[in-house]
Design a protein around this motif. Structure first.
Motif, PDB file in Angstrom:
ATOM      1  N   ALA A 111       0.826  -1.212   0.000  1.00  0.00           N
ATOM      2  CA  ALA A 111       0.000   0.000   0.000  1.00  0.00           C
ATOM      3  C   ALA A 111       0.857   1.258   0.000  1.00  0.00           C
ATOM      4  O   ALA A 111       2.016   1.259   0.424  1.00  0.00           O
ATOM      5  CB  ALA A 111      -0.906  -0.008   1.229  1.00  0.00           C
ATOM      6  N   ASN A 112       0.249   2.321  -0.499  1.00  0.00           N
ATOM      7  CA  ASN A 112       0.854   3.647  -0.443  1.00  0.00           C
ATOM      8  C   ASN A 112       0.219   4.370   0.736  1.00  0.00           C
ATOM      9  O   ASN A 112      -0.971   4.689   0.708  1.00  0.00           O
ATOM     10  CB  ASN A 112       0.603   4.400  -1.750  1.00  0.00           C
ATOM     11  N   VAL A 113       1.008   4.633   1.769  1.00  0.00           N
ATOM     12  CA  VAL A 113       0.496   5.144   3.046  1.00  0.00           C
ATOM     13  C   VAL A 113       1.011   6.562   3.296  1.00  0.00           C
ATOM     14  O   VAL A 113       2.187   6.859   3.059  1.00  0.00           O
ATOM     15  CB  VAL A 113       0.929   4.231   4.213  1.00  0.00           C
ATOM     16  N   LEU A 114       0.127   7.412   3.799  1.00  0.00           N
ATOM     17  CA  LEU A 114       0.524   8.750   4.240  1.00  0.00           C
ATOM     18  C   LEU A 114       0.141   8.906   5.707  1.00  0.00           C
ATOM     19  O   LEU A 114      -0.991   8.608   6.090  1.00  0.00           O
ATOM     20  CB  LEU A 114      -0.149   9.832   3.397  1.00  0.00           C
ATOM     21  N   LYS A 125       2.663  12.597  -6.131  1.00  0.00           N
ATOM     22  CA  LYS A 125       3.625  12.724  -7.230  1.00  0.00           C
ATOM     23  C   LYS A 125       4.728  11.682  -7.107  1.00  0.00           C
ATOM     24  O   LYS A 125       5.183  11.107  -8.112  1.00  0.00           O
ATOM     25  CB  LYS A 125       4.230  14.130  -7.221  1.00  0.00           C
ATOM     26  N   GLN A 126       5.149  11.404  -5.874  1.00  0.00           N
ATOM     27  CA  GLN A 126       6.259  10.472  -5.647  1.00  0.00           C
ATOM     28  C   GLN A 126       5.825   9.016  -5.768  1.00  0.00           C
ATOM     29  O   GLN A 126       6.511   8.206  -6.396  1.00  0.00           O
ATOM     30  CB  GLN A 126       6.840  10.702  -4.244  1.00  0.00           C
ATOM     31  N   PHE A 127       4.663   8.678  -5.179  1.00  0.00           N
ATOM     32  CA  PHE A 127       4.279   7.273  -5.076  1.00  0.00           C
ATOM     33  C   PHE A 127       2.952   6.915  -5.757  1.00  0.00           C
ATOM     34  O   PHE A 127       2.578   5.749  -5.784  1.00  0.00           O
ATOM     35  CB  PHE A 127       4.194   6.864  -3.602  1.00  0.00           C
ATOM     36  N   GLY A 128       2.219   7.897  -6.258  1.00  0.00           N
ATOM     37  CA  GLY A 128       0.950   7.598  -6.912  1.00  0.00           C
ATOM     38  C   GLY A 128      -0.241   7.711  -5.970  1.00  0.00           C
ATOM     39  O   GLY A 128      -0.159   8.341  -4.912  1.00  0.00           O
ATOM     40  N   ASP A 129      -1.354   7.108  -6.368  1.00  0.00           N
ATOM     41  CA  ASP A 129      -2.587   7.196  -5.587  1.00  0.00           C
ATOM     42  C   ASP A 129      -2.390   6.697  -4.161  1.00  0.00           C
ATOM     43  O   ASP A 129      -1.713   5.685  -3.931  1.00  0.00           O
ATOM     44  CB  ASP A 129      -3.707   6.388  -6.238  1.00  0.00           C
ATOM     45  N   LEU A 130      -3.013   7.381  -3.216  1.00  0.00           N
ATOM     46  CA  LEU A 130      -2.939   6.990  -1.811  1.00  0.00           C
ATOM     47  C   LEU A 130      -3.895   5.838  -1.530  1.00  0.00           C
ATOM     48  O   LEU A 130      -5.014   5.810  -2.041  1.00  0.00           O
ATOM     49  CB  LEU A 130      -3.287   8.173  -0.916  1.00  0.00           C
ATOM     50  N   ASP A 131      -3.450   4.910  -0.710  1.00  0.00           N
ATOM     51  CA  ASP A 131      -4.300   3.792  -0.295  1.00  0.00           C
ATOM     52  C   ASP A 131      -4.770   3.944   1.152  1.00  0.00           C
ATOM     53  O   ASP A 131      -5.913   3.664   1.474  1.00  0.00           O
ATOM     54  CB  ASP A 131      -3.526   2.469  -0.431  1.00  0.00           C
ATOM     55  N   VAL A 134      -7.635  14.754   1.285  1.00  0.00           N
ATOM     56  CA  VAL A 134      -7.439  13.512   0.519  1.00  0.00           C
ATOM     57  C   VAL A 134      -8.728  12.919  -0.036  1.00  0.00           C
ATOM     58  O   VAL A 134      -8.690  12.159  -1.011  1.00  0.00           O
ATOM     59  CB  VAL A 134      -6.717  12.449   1.380  1.00  0.00           C
ATOM     60  N   LEU A 135      -9.859  13.243   0.550  1.00  0.00           N
ATOM     61  CA  LEU A 135     -11.107  12.615   0.105  1.00  0.00           C
ATOM     62  C   LEU A 135     -11.424  12.826  -1.375  1.00  0.00           C
ATOM     63  O   LEU A 135     -11.899  11.876  -2.030  1.00  0.00           O
ATOM     64  CB  LEU A 135     -12.275  13.092   0.980  1.00  0.00           C
ATOM     65  N   PRO A 136     -11.217  13.995  -1.954  1.00  0.00           N
ATOM     66  CA  PRO A 136     -11.495  14.124  -3.393  1.00  0.00           C
ATOM     67  C   PRO A 136     -10.697  13.128  -4.242  1.00  0.00           C
ATOM     68  O   PRO A 136     -11.229  12.578  -5.212  1.00  0.00           O
ATOM     69  CB  PRO A 136     -11.080  15.572  -3.699  1.00  0.00           C
ATOM     70  N   TYR A 137      -9.443  12.881  -3.878  1.00  0.00           N
ATOM     71  CA  TYR A 137      -8.623  11.918  -4.612  1.00  0.00           C
ATOM     72  C   TYR A 137      -9.124  10.484  -4.398  1.00  0.00           C
ATOM     73  O   TYR A 137      -9.185   9.691  -5.342  1.00  0.00           O
ATOM     74  CB  TYR A 137      -7.161  12.009  -4.166  1.00  0.00           C
ATOM     75  N   LEU A 138      -9.478  10.168  -3.162  1.00  0.00           N
ATOM     76  CA  LEU A 138      -9.952   8.815  -2.860  1.00  0.00           C
ATOM     77  C   LEU A 138     -11.308   8.547  -3.516  1.00  0.00           C
ATOM     78  O   LEU A 138     -11.575   7.437  -3.989  1.00  0.00           O
ATOM     79  CB  LEU A 138     -10.045   8.605  -1.344  1.00  0.00           C
ATOM     80  N   ARG A 139     -12.161   9.559  -3.540  1.00  0.00           N
ATOM     81  CA  ARG A 139     -13.470   9.391  -4.193  1.00  0.00           C
ATOM     82  C   ARG A 139     -13.297   9.145  -5.685  1.00  0.00           C
ATOM     83  O   ARG A 139     -14.003   8.320  -6.277  1.00  0.00           O
ATOM     84  CB  ARG A 139     -14.337  10.622  -3.949  1.00  0.00           C
ATOM     85  N   LYS A 140     -12.366   9.856  -6.285  1.00  0.00           N
ATOM     86  CA  LYS A 140     -12.113   9.670  -7.712  1.00  0.00           C
ATOM     87  C   LYS A 140     -11.588   8.269  -7.990  1.00  0.00           C
ATOM     88  O   LYS A 140     -11.972   7.627  -8.990  1.00  0.00           O
ATOM     89  CB  LYS A 140     -11.115  10.720  -8.206  1.00  0.00           C
ATOM     90  N   ALA A 141     -10.725   7.782  -7.099  1.00  0.00           N
ATOM     91  CA  ALA A 141     -10.167   6.436  -7.252  1.00  0.00           C
ATOM     92  C   ALA A 141     -11.135   5.355  -6.806  1.00  0.00           C
ATOM     93  O   ALA A 141     -10.944   4.177  -7.105  1.00  0.00           O
ATOM     94  CB  ALA A 141      -8.870   6.322  -6.452  1.00  0.00           C
ATOM     95  N   LYS A 142     -12.179   5.764  -6.069  1.00  0.00           N
ATOM     96  CA  LYS A 142     -13.187   4.849  -5.515  1.00  0.00           C
ATOM     97  C   LYS A 142     -12.556   3.770  -4.633  1.00  0.00           C
ATOM     98  O   LYS A 142     -12.945   2.591  -4.665  1.00  0.00           O
ATOM     99  CB  LYS A 142     -14.012   4.205  -6.641  1.00  0.00           C
ATOM    100  N   GLY A 174      -9.793   3.382  -0.784  1.00  0.00           N
ATOM    101  CA  GLY A 174      -8.929   3.990   0.220  1.00  0.00           C
ATOM    102  C   GLY A 174      -9.501   3.883   1.621  1.00  0.00           C
ATOM    103  O   GLY A 174     -10.698   3.650   1.799  1.00  0.00           O
ATOM    104  N   ARG A 175      -8.637   4.048   2.573  1.00  0.00           N
ATOM    105  CA  ARG A 175      -9.051   4.042   3.975  1.00  0.00           C
ATOM    106  C   ARG A 175      -8.373   5.181   4.721  1.00  0.00           C
ATOM    107  O   ARG A 175      -7.213   5.502   4.467  1.00  0.00           O
ATOM    108  CB  ARG A 175      -8.772   2.695   4.650  1.00  0.00           C
ATOM    109  N   ILE A 176      -9.125   5.795   5.610  1.00  0.00           N
ATOM    110  CA  ILE A 176      -8.619   6.887   6.434  1.00  0.00           C
ATOM    111  C   ILE A 176      -8.724   6.463   7.890  1.00  0.00           C
ATOM    112  O   ILE A 176      -9.779   5.986   8.332  1.00  0.00           O
ATOM    113  CB  ILE A 176      -9.418   8.178   6.191  1.00  0.00           C
TER     114      ILE A 176
END
Length: 258
Positions: free
Chosen positions: A2-5, A71-77, A117-125, A127-129
């Motif tokens: 996963a890509n984690v922030l 930008k560095q790792f791609g879509d957030l998971d 982050v929610l706009p990006y996660l919604r677009k990707a459909k 993710g978990r926060i």
């Protein structure tokens, strides 16, 4: 993998959470006001760790950090708010400014991160926060009301946002660590032997980070304790406060004898 922030992981539970996630092969971006410990960790994980100086109270810094991570790792998971501010005085000794400052880091910091982050996660459909909560946010505790109130607010926020975003394939969760030997908990007058080890907790949370449960704990024992706290919140709050006072009194007596 996963890509984690993570917001807040230069020390304590957050640091060991990040370290374990990296060990497991994930990419990790950490936003924190200090990143000295993370810079040392980056020597081992040069390609998979991105430390960024950012303040949970500053929306522009959070937005910039999220953009750099993508930008560095791609879509957030997985996105985690772990930044924490805790004070240790009674209500009568705590003015409004302190309550506002604690809420700004703990609650509004979580809200800023989620709304970023929610706009990006919604677009990707997907993710978990995850918000790092606390048992005292459920039960209450003496001389810690700004912190406990902020964690109680986080509990409600996560529930509301879970309901609103479920249709997008996004899930919200709460980390519930035990009382842990960290810098943020150093102000509690409790002997270290009563506190869990930060590495043990951080590693345990990392190992359970993909859990489907709303409340995520580092161990089965902590899970059982939190469940009981949800069922009997005020009772547990009073019991923990009394236990702390007894522990402090016992420690003082022991030191006087030696």
């Amino acid at each position: 993998m996963a890509n984690v922030l993570i917001v807040g992981a230069n020390q304590g539970i957050g640091y060991y959470l990040a370290e374990r996630l990296l060990e497991l092969g994930n990419t990790v971006t950490v936003l924190d006001i200090q990143i000295d410990a993370l810079e040392q960790l980056k020597e081992t994980y040069q390609q998979t760790l991105l430390p960024i100086v950012a303040d949970a109270r500053d929306l522009s810094e959070i937005e910039s950090g999220v953009q750099q991570a993508r930008k560095q790792f791609g879509d957030l998971d997985i996105v985690i708010h772990n930044a924490c501010l805790c004070t240790f005085q009674s209500e009568q000794d705590t003015d409004y400014e302190i309550y506002q400052k604690v809420m700004d880091v703990n609650y509004f910091g979580a809200l800023r991160l989620a709304k970023t982050v929610l706009p990006y996660l919604r677009k990707a459909k997907k993710g978990r926060i995850i918000f790092t909560s606390s048992g005292v946010g459920v039960t209450g505790f003496a001389n810690i009301s700004p912190y406990a109130a902020s964690k109680g607010a986080i509990e409600s926020l996560a529930k509301c946002l879970q309901i609103e975003n479920e249709a997008y394939g996004i899930s919200f969760h709460l980390f519930h660590p035990p009382l842990t030997d960290t810098k943020s908990a150093a102000g509690l007058p409790i002997p270290k032997e009563f506190k869990a080890k930060a590495k043990e907790v951080g590693y345990g949370l990392a190992d359970h980070i993909q859990s489907k449960k709303f409340v995520i704990c580092h161990s089965a024992i902590q899970t059982a304790q939190i469940r009981f706290s949800y069922r009997h919140p005020l009772l547990i709050g009073k019991m923990m406060t009394k236990a702390m006072r007894r522990a402090v009194e016992s420690d003082i007596i022991t030191k006087e004898r030696t």
